[in-house]
Structure formats: structure tokens, C-alpha cells
Design a protein around this motif. Sequence first.
Motif, mmCIF file in Angstrom:
data_model
loop_
_atom_site.group_PDB
_atom_site.id
_atom_site.type_symbol
_atom_site.label_atom_id
_atom_site.label_comp_id
_atom_site.label_asym_id
_atom_site.label_seq_id
_atom_site.Cartn_x
_atom_site.Cartn_y
_atom_site.Cartn_z
ATOM 1 N N ILE A 1 19.637 -29.852 55.939
ATOM 2 C CA ILE A 1 18.614 -28.889 56.314
ATOM 3 C C ILE A 1 18.002 -28.326 55.032
ATOM 4 O O ILE A 1 18.728 -27.957 54.099
ATOM 5 N N THR B 1 24.108 -20.063 54.942
ATOM 6 C CA THR B 1 24.146 -20.532 56.330
ATOM 7 C C THR B 1 23.479 -19.564 57.297
ATOM 8 O O THR B 1 22.568 -19.939 58.046
ATOM 9 N N THR C 1 26.285 -28.741 51.617
ATOM 10 C CA THR C 1 25.012 -28.605 52.336
ATOM 11 C C THR C 1 25.251 -28.690 53.838
ATOM 12 O O THR C 1 26.293 -29.175 54.299
ATOM 13 N N LEU C 2 24.248 -28.218 54.593
ATOM 14 C CA LEU C 2 24.333 -28.157 56.053
ATOM 15 C C LEU C 2 23.441 -29.233 56.661
ATOM 16 O O LEU C 2 22.299 -29.426 56.226
ATOM 17 N N HIS C 3 23.972 -29.894 57.684
ATOM 18 C CA HIS C 3 23.274 -31.024 58.316
ATOM 19 C C HIS C 3 23.274 -30.773 59.811
ATOM 20 O O HIS C 3 24.341 -30.721 60.438
ATOM 21 N N TYR C 4 22.095 -30.627 60.403
ATOM 22 C CA TYR C 4 22.011 -30.134 61.772
ATOM 23 C C TYR C 4 22.220 -31.236 62.807
ATOM 24 O O TYR C 4 21.698 -32.343 62.673
ATOM 25 N N THR C 5 23.004 -30.905 63.836
ATOM 26 C CA THR C 5 23.262 -31.866 64.919
ATOM 27 C C THR C 5 22.563 -31.451 66.217
ATOM 28 O O THR C 5 22.660 -32.158 67.211
ATOM 29 N N GLY C 6 21.896 -30.305 66.213
ATOM 30 C CA GLY C 6 21.336 -29.745 67.446
ATOM 31 C C GLY C 6 22.318 -28.765 68.066
ATOM 32 O O GLY C 6 23.495 -28.684 67.679
ATOM 33 N N ASP C 7 21.806 -27.962 69.016
ATOM 34 C CA ASP C 7 22.641 -27.059 69.816
ATOM 35 C C ASP C 7 23.425 -26.038 68.990
ATOM 36 O O ASP C 7 24.539 -25.656 69.365
ATOM 37 N N GLY C 8 22.850 -25.634 67.871
ATOM 38 C CA GLY C 8 23.472 -24.575 67.083
ATOM 39 C C GLY C 8 24.632 -25.010 66.208
ATOM 40 O O GLY C 8 25.313 -24.174 65.621
ATOM 41 N N VAL C 9 24.851 -26.314 66.104
ATOM 42 C CA VAL C 9 26.023 -26.841 65.393
ATOM 43 C C VAL C 9 25.591 -27.657 64.163
ATOM 44 O O VAL C 9 24.707 -28.518 64.256
ATOM 45 N N PHE C 10 26.248 -27.386 63.046
ATOM 46 C CA PHE C 10 25.975 -28.089 61.798
ATOM 47 C C PHE C 10 27.206 -28.872 61.339
ATOM 48 O O PHE C 10 28.337 -28.439 61.565
ATOM 49 N N MET C 11 26.958 -29.983 60.660
ATOM 50 C CA MET C 11 28.006 -30.624 59.889
ATOM 51 C C MET C 11 27.859 -30.140 58.445
ATOM 52 O O MET C 11 26.742 -29.895 57.977
ATOM 53 N N VAL C 12 28.977 -30.036 57.763
ATOM 54 C CA VAL C 12 28.967 -29.659 56.346
ATOM 55 C C VAL C 12 29.295 -30.903 55.522
ATOM 56 O O VAL C 12 30.271 -31.600 55.810
ATOM 57 N N ALA C 13 28.468 -31.180 54.523
ATOM 58 C CA ALA C 13 28.761 -32.272 53.584
ATOM 59 C C ALA C 13 29.023 -31.659 52.219
ATOM 60 O O ALA C 13 28.406 -30.659 51.851
#
Lengths: 188, 188
Positions: free
Chosen positions: A24, A83, A159-171
Motif C-alpha cells: 500500500i 498503519t 510494509t503493508l499489503h492489502y487483501t481487502g475487508d480491512g485485513v493487511f499482510m505484513v512483508a
Amino acid sequence: MAEFPRKSDLPVSLARRYLEPGPIVLISSAWQGKANIMTLGWHVMLEFSPSLVGCMISGGNHSFEMIRQSGECVINLPTTLLTDTLVGIGNTSGAEVDKFSRFGLTAAPARRVKAPLIRECHAHFECRLYDDAMVDRYNFFIFEIVKAQAAATPKHPETLHYTGDGVFMVAGKIVSRRGLFRPEMLYP
Amino acid sequence: MAEFPRKSDLPVSLARRYLEPGPIVLISSAWQGKANIMTLGWHVMLEFSPSLVGCMISGGNHSFEMIRQSGECVINLPTTLLTDTLVGIGNTSGAEVDKFSRFGLTAAPARRVKAPLIRECHAHFECRLYDDAMVDRYNFFIFEIVKAQAAATPKHPETLHYTGDGVFMVAGKIVSRRGLFRPEMLYP
């Protein structure tokens, strides 16, 4: 946040190090005396030289016309330290609030465009509109990165990577397989 | 690998859960009796409905003409279990080797396209070429995802995100901020 990450110039072709993983990003823009910020996950590298990046910017964003009219923006890379800030930015409209003020972010002059940098971010990529042929049909802007700056450390921030529905993956964790690459696939 | 992840159908609009975070994907294609696989990190979501994804596929890839001629491909999502495999795939050419055979991968029939699925992967997105207007200038293909399948668990597998120079970031840790989102930004 009293201190900002110190940035150094980066060759524009190295923007891929930060953008290709798909984080993101925060897009800052300026038009007619106002500045704005939006969140964006729908971006893609398209070329190293010129350094081209494509961004799908939904027409529902207040930033859309600001970017289209000015032909410029800055892609800023936030880390997980920001975040809640980036979630707030993605859930408010620049038509209603001054996002720099609302979220306590610091605008700084860019070098090559009029859109401001967001100093709290880890890296900045100053962009000029390169090709608008796909804007009418897909809201897809092709920008040329004309100036790149990044903090020297950490080399690979979380960094934050968006999956939709208010949920992020962190890399953030790094895995190197340089030894398995053909030499021409690596940097000299 | 004796067992494969069991896949369930997924609404095509939910492909974004897997692709928007920006992972390296494996693109499988078929043309004139041959199948091939390539790695790709330069992809972007463009629309939910129809479910559109843009892919910058360099003309230097053996897959380029196979995809252009057939107008189809499958985007397969590998997890970190396949790290060395995907590095191998990215560093060999389908002009010289059969990558399914070389890397011990299992081709399975797709439902809506002739390109094969890669069974070892976590999810499959069957794609048909939707718009080739940007192929000549940017090697940028716009595909419609016509069928989506994913393993039920883990819901967010560890994926690889390329930074260049043989180095990947790993994403897998999940952060939810659903409580900070406007209701219309979340799924019903």
C-alpha cells in the motif's frame, strides 16, 4: 513523531525495490492551492528506463481530478509504523478534510513536481503523467518516476499489503536466492 | 510432494485477496500442444466486476507469444514452499526446457481455459485476454479472471514478493484494522 527518516537519492530504476513487492502506498497530489493524500494498492511496475509505474486510481477519489489536472503526484511508501494513519487516510475524503492536518503528517517540497512529499514515509517517488491513454476506460494512469529518494535504513522496511475487508499482510522478512540466479538477472 | 492443496471455488471478485498484496505468481500457458510456465511480479488489479487484472509480460519471455496467440493463461499462486522452484522457473526458458518436467510440477486441466493449472500452487485464476490495446506499446495484457479457485487453508499463506537482485520479501503475518473501516469499505 519528532524525527523523520533521512532520505538519500536513489536511481529511479531502483524504485522497483520498493514498489514491485506490492505495498500500500500513499499518493500525494496538489492542485489549485490544495494538497491531498490517498491510499493505493493497485499499482504495477511497467518499465525500468524510463522508470514507469501504472496506477489504477478510482474516479471516486477526490485525488483523481487533482492528479489528472496537474499531471503529477508523489508515491510515498509508508511502513507499518503508519498503519493506523494509512487506514484513516483510506477511510476519509479529501473533499471533506485536510488529510495532512487531520493525520498530523508533514508536507515537504518535492524536487521535480509540485505535489508535496510526506516526510513520515520511508521513500518518495516523484511522478509525472507519462501516458493517459487508459485513463478514460480503466482509470489507469501511467506515470514516469522522475525522482526517487529512500531512507538508507532499514533497507527492507516492514510494509503493508492489502487483501481487502480491512485485513493487511505484513512483508518484511527477507529471503535471498541470489546464488540461484543467472548473473544477467542480478545487478552488476 | 505427494499431496496437493485441495481447492474450492471462489467468487472471481475475491481474486484481489491473493493478487492485490503483490506476490510473485506463476503464469501457465498452452499453445500448439506445448505448455509453459513463467514467473511474474508485474501485475495489478484493475476492476472487481468484471474481475480484471493487468500483467506486464516482457516480450523476452517464451510465454509472451503463447499467451498472445492463445489469448489465455492461468495465474497460479505459489507459497514459500515453492521458493526454489519459482526461482528456477524464472531463470530458465521454455524455449529450452519443459518446465513442468524439469521442476516436477503437476499440470491439471483448467475449467474455462486450455492453459493448465499447476496443482502444487495455493490458488488458480483462469484468465482470458480482455483487452490487448496496451500490448504493443507496453507488453501490458488486461485479462479477465473467468474462474477462481483457492485452498481453504491457510487463509493467508506465506507468499514471496520480489525486490530485484535475487531478493524476496516474505508476507504472511496478518494485521486486521476492520474496526477502523467505514462499513461500505468492508464485505457484507
